[in-house]
Design an enzyme around this catalytic site. Structure first.
Site, PDB file in Angstrom:
ATOM      1  N   ASP A  26       0.574   1.416  -1.952  1.00  0.00           N
ATOM      2  CA  ASP A  26      -0.591   1.150  -3.044  1.00  0.00           C
ATOM      3  C   ASP A  26      -0.110   0.179  -3.816  1.00  0.00           C
ATOM      4  OD1 ASP A  26      -2.594   1.241  -4.836  1.00  0.00           O
ATOM      5  OD2 ASP A  26      -2.791   3.668  -5.002  1.00  0.00           O
TER       6      ASP A  26
ATOM      7  N   ASN B 216     -10.701   2.333  -2.231  1.00  0.00           N
ATOM      8  CA  ASN B 216     -11.628   1.309  -1.327  1.00  0.00           C
ATOM      9  C   ASN B 216     -11.605  -0.043  -2.113  1.00  0.00           C
ATOM     10  OD1 ASN B 216     -14.657   1.153  -0.003  1.00  0.00           O
ATOM     11  ND2 ASN B 216     -13.089   0.411   0.857  1.00  0.00           N
TER      12      ASN B 216
ATOM     13  N   CYS C 245      -8.435  -1.793  -2.977  1.00  0.00           N
ATOM     14  CA  CYS C 245      -7.145  -2.749  -2.772  1.00  0.00           C
ATOM     15  C   CYS C 245      -6.757  -2.781  -1.273  1.00  0.00           C
ATOM     16  CB  CYS C 245      -5.801  -2.035  -3.632  1.00  0.00           C
ATOM     17  SG  CYS C 245      -6.123  -2.170  -5.269  1.00  0.00           S
ATOM     18  N   ARG C 246      -6.262  -1.916  -0.587  1.00  0.00           N
ATOM     19  CA  ARG C 246      -5.851  -1.773   0.541  1.00  0.00           C
ATOM     20  C   ARG C 246      -6.931  -1.834   1.784  1.00  0.00           C
ATOM     21  NH1 ARG C 246      -2.201   3.365  -0.159  1.00  0.00           N
ATOM     22  NH2 ARG C 246      -3.695   3.816  -1.412  1.00  0.00           N
ATOM     23  N   SER C 247      -7.766  -0.889   1.724  1.00  0.00           N
ATOM     24  CA  SER C 247      -8.767  -0.663   2.600  1.00  0.00           C
ATOM     25  C   SER C 247      -9.761  -2.103   3.021  1.00  0.00           C
ATOM     26  CB  SER C 247      -9.480   0.485   2.857  1.00  0.00           C
ATOM     27  OG  SER C 247     -10.193   0.772   1.648  1.00  0.00           O
TER      28      SER C 247
ATOM     29  N   CYS D 154      -8.631   4.041   2.270  1.00  0.00           N
ATOM     30  CA  CYS D 154      -7.495   4.048   1.336  1.00  0.00           C
ATOM     31  C   CYS D 154      -7.879   5.128   0.460  1.00  0.00           C
ATOM     32  CB  CYS D 154      -7.073   2.797   0.890  1.00  0.00           C
ATOM     33  SG  CYS D 154      -8.197   1.789  -0.035  1.00  0.00           S
TER      34      CYS D 154
HETATM   35  P1  4NP Z   1      -6.379   1.487  -2.970  1.00  0.00           P
HETATM   36  O1  4NP Z   1      -5.853   1.316  -4.399  1.00  0.00           O
HETATM   37  O2  4NP Z   1      -6.446   3.092  -2.639  1.00  0.00           O
HETATM   38  O3  4NP Z   1      -5.471   0.747  -2.109  1.00  0.00           O
HETATM   39  O4  4NP Z   1      -7.681   1.020  -3.332  1.00  0.00           O
HETATM   40  C1  4NP Z   1      -6.087   2.127  -5.519  1.00  0.00           C
HETATM   41  C2  4NP Z   1      -7.172   1.787  -6.319  1.00  0.00           C
HETATM   42  C3  4NP Z   1      -7.575   2.264  -7.278  1.00  0.00           C
HETATM   43  C4  4NP Z   1      -6.918   3.614  -7.676  1.00  0.00           C
HETATM   44  C5  4NP Z   1      -5.847   3.851  -7.182  1.00  0.00           C
HETATM   45  C6  4NP Z   1      -5.462   3.335  -5.840  1.00  0.00           C
HETATM   46  N1  4NP Z   1      -7.277   4.325  -8.983  1.00  0.00           N
HETATM   47  O5  4NP Z   1      -6.680   5.260  -9.180  1.00  0.00           O
HETATM   48  O6  4NP Z   1      -8.425   3.933  -9.571  1.00  0.00           O
END
Ligand code: 4NP
Length: 154
Positions: A122, A11, A13-15, A8
């Site tokens: 997201d 790294n 939340c989703r992955s 994702c």
């Molecule tokens: P992820 O979510 O891609 O599912 O881990 C996010 C986590 C952090 C950020 C963006 C998306 N960020 O901008 O810090």
């Protein structure tokens, strides 16, 4: 050993959810599962506390995972690279060296024909319910994927 990488943006939340869910459905003797982010914002961080809580409520412990950034050598290490959305796809594809690398990249929800929108949203700026929704999408996809992987490794 078949190896699968979940990708994702951050790294956290989703992955990490996809990583923990798929790992829970596969034999660790035959499959290696990992996750990474295309960005470097959260290298070394634990998963988001909301991802940890939602996974825990479904009996999956992802608290020991640590964030890392996707790297070009992951194309050599992994047989399959599953991304959460088109933006992740484009970011990983930019690092591909050849068509073989590109062919490894798939949107994870493509495995689930019952889902029309192939984007895992997201949840970072969302609520716990958004994390539950992500869990549910990934759990269904990983259930299908684990059966496909187990059948094709026989
Ligand atoms: P992820 O979510 O891609 O599912 O881990 C996010 C986590 C952090 C950020 C963006 C998306 N960020 O901008 O810090």
């Amino acid at each position: 050993m078949t190896s699968i990488l979940m990708v994702c943006l951050g790294n956290i939340c989703r992955s990490p959810l996809a990583h923990g869910i798929l790992q829970s459905k596969l034999s660790q003797d035959h499959f290696y599962v990992d996750s990474a982010g295309t960005a470097n914002y959260h290298v070394g961080d634990s998963p988001d506390s909301r991802s940890i809580a939602v996974a825990k409520s479904h009996g999956i412990d992802i608290s020991n995972q640590r964030g890392r950034q996707f790297k070009v050598s992951d194309f050599d290490t992994f047989d399959y690279i599953y991304v959460m959305d088109q933006s992740n796809f484009d970011n990983v594809a930019k690092l591909a060296r050849n068509n073989k690398d590109i062919a490894k990249i798939k949107l994870i929800l493509e495995v689930d024909s019952s889902v029309n929108n192939k984007r895992v949203p997201d949840p970072y700026y969302g609520e716990i319910l958004d994390f539950e929704h992500v869990f549910s999408l990934l759990d269904s996809a990983c259930e299908i994927l684990s059966k496909e992987l187990t059948n094709s490794s026989r």
